[in-house]
Design a protein around this motif. Structure first.
Motif, PDB file in Angstrom:
ATOM      1  N   ASP A   1     -14.774  -0.521   7.467  1.00  0.00           N
ATOM      2  CA  ASP A   1     -15.452  -1.671   7.064  1.00  0.00           C
ATOM      3  C   ASP A   1     -15.394  -1.999   5.642  1.00  0.00           C
ATOM      4  OD1 ASP A   1     -16.808  -1.741   9.337  1.00  0.00           O
ATOM      5  OD2 ASP A   1     -18.316  -0.212   8.690  1.00  0.00           O
ATOM      6  N   PHE A   2     -15.386  -1.017   4.520  1.00  0.00           N
ATOM      7  CA  PHE A   2     -14.858  -1.443   3.005  1.00  0.00           C
ATOM      8  C   PHE A   2     -13.633  -1.993   3.092  1.00  0.00           C
ATOM      9  CE2 PHE A   2     -13.437  -0.350  -0.845  1.00  0.00           C
ATOM     10  CZ  PHE A   2     -14.332  -0.957  -1.948  1.00  0.00           C
ATOM     11  N   THR A   3     -12.670  -1.471   3.520  1.00  0.00           N
ATOM     12  CA  THR A   3     -11.250  -1.712   3.370  1.00  0.00           C
ATOM     13  C   THR A   3     -10.815  -3.018   3.923  1.00  0.00           C
ATOM     14  OG1 THR A   3     -10.573  -0.286   5.324  1.00  0.00           O
ATOM     15  CG2 THR A   3     -10.049   0.680   3.148  1.00  0.00           C
ATOM     16  N   LYS A   4     -11.598  -3.323   5.103  1.00  0.00           N
ATOM     17  CA  LYS A   4     -11.448  -4.744   5.786  1.00  0.00           C
ATOM     18  C   LYS A   4     -11.857  -5.711   5.118  1.00  0.00           C
ATOM     19  CE  LYS A   4     -12.554  -7.082  10.006  1.00  0.00           C
ATOM     20  NZ  LYS A   4     -13.187  -6.992  11.369  1.00  0.00           N
ATOM     21  N   ILE A   5     -13.269  -5.687   4.492  1.00  0.00           N
ATOM     22  CA  ILE A   5     -13.956  -6.856   3.679  1.00  0.00           C
ATOM     23  C   ILE A   5     -13.333  -6.934   2.486  1.00  0.00           C
ATOM     24  CG2 ILE A   5     -15.871  -5.318   2.534  1.00  0.00           C
ATOM     25  CD1 ILE A   5     -17.696  -7.772   3.080  1.00  0.00           C
ATOM     26  N   PHE A   6     -12.901  -5.763   1.693  1.00  0.00           N
ATOM     27  CA  PHE A   6     -12.092  -6.004   0.451  1.00  0.00           C
ATOM     28  C   PHE A   6     -10.760  -6.552   0.641  1.00  0.00           C
ATOM     29  CE2 PHE A   6      -9.750  -4.570  -3.408  1.00  0.00           C
ATOM     30  CZ  PHE A   6     -10.836  -4.376  -4.115  1.00  0.00           C
ATOM     31  N   LYS A   7     -10.153  -6.509   1.760  1.00  0.00           N
ATOM     32  CA  LYS A   7      -8.874  -7.354   1.942  1.00  0.00           C
ATOM     33  C   LYS A   7      -9.190  -8.780   2.537  1.00  0.00           C
ATOM     34  CE  LYS A   7      -4.628  -7.064   5.077  1.00  0.00           C
ATOM     35  NZ  LYS A   7      -3.806  -6.148   5.975  1.00  0.00           N
TER      36      LYS A   7
ATOM     37  N   LEU B   1     -18.299  -5.753  -4.950  1.00  0.00           N
ATOM     38  CA  LEU B   1     -17.418  -5.218  -3.995  1.00  0.00           C
ATOM     39  C   LEU B   1     -16.014  -4.930  -4.821  1.00  0.00           C
ATOM     40  CD1 LEU B   1     -17.593  -7.281  -0.836  1.00  0.00           C
ATOM     41  CD2 LEU B   1     -17.689  -4.976  -0.847  1.00  0.00           C
ATOM     42  N   PHE B   2     -15.575  -5.771  -5.674  1.00  0.00           N
ATOM     43  CA  PHE B   2     -14.581  -5.691  -6.530  1.00  0.00           C
ATOM     44  C   PHE B   2     -14.483  -4.593  -7.441  1.00  0.00           C
ATOM     45  CE2 PHE B   2     -11.987  -7.000 -10.308  1.00  0.00           C
ATOM     46  CZ  PHE B   2     -10.898  -7.298  -9.748  1.00  0.00           C
ATOM     47  N   MET B   3     -15.720  -4.295  -8.127  1.00  0.00           N
ATOM     48  CA  MET B   3     -15.693  -3.312  -9.009  1.00  0.00           C
ATOM     49  C   MET B   3     -15.623  -1.706  -8.170  1.00  0.00           C
ATOM     50  SD  MET B   3     -15.303  -4.444 -11.780  1.00  0.00           S
ATOM     51  CE  MET B   3     -15.545  -2.750 -12.646  1.00  0.00           C
ATOM     52  N   LEU B   4     -16.316  -1.824  -6.965  1.00  0.00           N
ATOM     53  CA  LEU B   4     -16.544  -0.424  -6.168  1.00  0.00           C
ATOM     54  C   LEU B   4     -15.076  -0.353  -5.924  1.00  0.00           C
ATOM     55  CD1 LEU B   4     -17.943   1.845  -5.002  1.00  0.00           C
ATOM     56  CD2 LEU B   4     -18.183   0.286  -2.924  1.00  0.00           C
TER      57      LEU B   4
END
Length: 319
Positions: free
Chosen positions: A96-102, A45-48
């Motif tokens: 979904d991506f922005t939520k879990i990244f945050k 996730l961090f790298m993406l």
């Protein structure tokens, strides 16, 4: 997401750490194993999440060039293909991506020096020049460019290695595997598929009868190795003439014990598969001679355990 090779490596690391610290608590080891497994997906996730920051810096450079005292024609009318890439837009707009990244509290903001250095490296590459000179523009092309970036820019980066070490003790050695999954994600996005968080274990991505749980596999493997460590390590020492436990390299011992535990615990995994897996692991985590040492001792000990009825394989699997 995690296949059995990497799960064996994680079990080895937890076992080795437990032996080294003198803490053989099974409950503690299981907690460490779960944290280690989850950490690999976190690293993915961090790298993406680096796509958008790199794109933002590219935009900032273009804007700064326009503000020069004497901007050139190229400065005033730059090629904005990379700065406008669709992949960054897609990920930024994905709830979904922005939520879990945050939620994970990840951010690249404090690593702007690394990001700028990486962008400079990217823009000096031939693959970037070919991308910018292409007469086409599409999400698929943007994804292919970032695949090249993930393949070429990060694996051997000492700067990135330091960043990852500071962020998580579990991210050591997981970068290449995480980047492989990033590239798989880019391939799916390029086909118009929506991003979704990959299941933690590879078996969770499959369905149907006969699918064995990878989580159950690695948990059971670690448990068998820890609870049986004393008897297995004693067998190893006894199988080596004029040697004792203290003289055998601790990494080799942990690898061999794990292999013996797997052979005894899993009737459906062929002996040859087990031995090959741990020989491969020894190439990366042992000494230059570990491969031969691990292969020989696993072969000898497992053969003896088969004769004693400790290792029994199902007829369909056999050796």
């Amino acid at each position: 997401m995690l296949n059995r090779r990497i799960l064996r490596i994680k079990a080895f690391k937890v076992l080795y750490s437990s032996v080294l610290s003198g803490n053989m608590s099974l409950s503690d080891a299981k907690v460490q194993l779960e944290l280690s497994c989850e950490a690999t997906r976190d690293l993915y996730l961090f790298m993406l999440g680096i796509v958008s920051p790199l794109t933002s810096i590219a935009r900032e450079r273009l804007e700064a060039a326009k503000r020069k005292i004497a901007p050139t024609e190229q400065d005033l009318n730059p090629n904005t293909k990379f700065a406008d890439n669709r992949l960054a837009v897609l990920l930024d707009a994905d709830p979904d991506f922005t939520k879990i990244f945050k939620k994970k509290k990840f951010s690249w903001e404090q690593y702007d020096i690394f990001l700028k250095k990486t962008l400079s490296s990217i823009t000096s590459r031939q693959y970037y020049a070919d991308y910018m000179a292409s007469g086409t523009s599409s999400l698929a092309e943007d994804c292919r460019l970032f695949e090249k970036i993930f393949e070429e820019e990060f694996v051997d980066s000492t700067d990135l290695e330091q960043i990852l070490e500071d962020m998580s003790i579990y991210w050591n050695d997981d970068l290449a595997y995480a980047l492989t999954y990033v590239c798989k994600t880019l391939k799916s996005l390029s086909k118009g598929e929506r991003w979704s968080l990959p299941p933690l274990y590879l078996s969770d991505m499959k369905s149907g009868p006969g699918v064995e749980s990878d989580k159950a596999f690695v948990t059971r493997l670690l448990q068998a190795a820890i609870t049986g460590y004393g008897k297995y390590s004693a067998r190893v020492a006894g199988a080596v003439t004029n040697w004792d436990n203290e003289r055998i390299v601790s990494t080799d011992m942990a690898i061999i014990v794990l292999g013996m535990a797997e052979a005894a615990e899993f009737t459906n995994i062929p002996v040859k598969v087990t031995i090959n897996e741990y020989v491969e692991i020894s190439k990366y985590y042992g000494t230059p001679k570990s491969r031969i040492f691990v292969n020989g001792l696993l072969d000898r000990n497992i053969a003896a355990m088969q004769q004693e009825g400790i290792v029994v394989k199902t007829p369909a699997q056999g050796m």
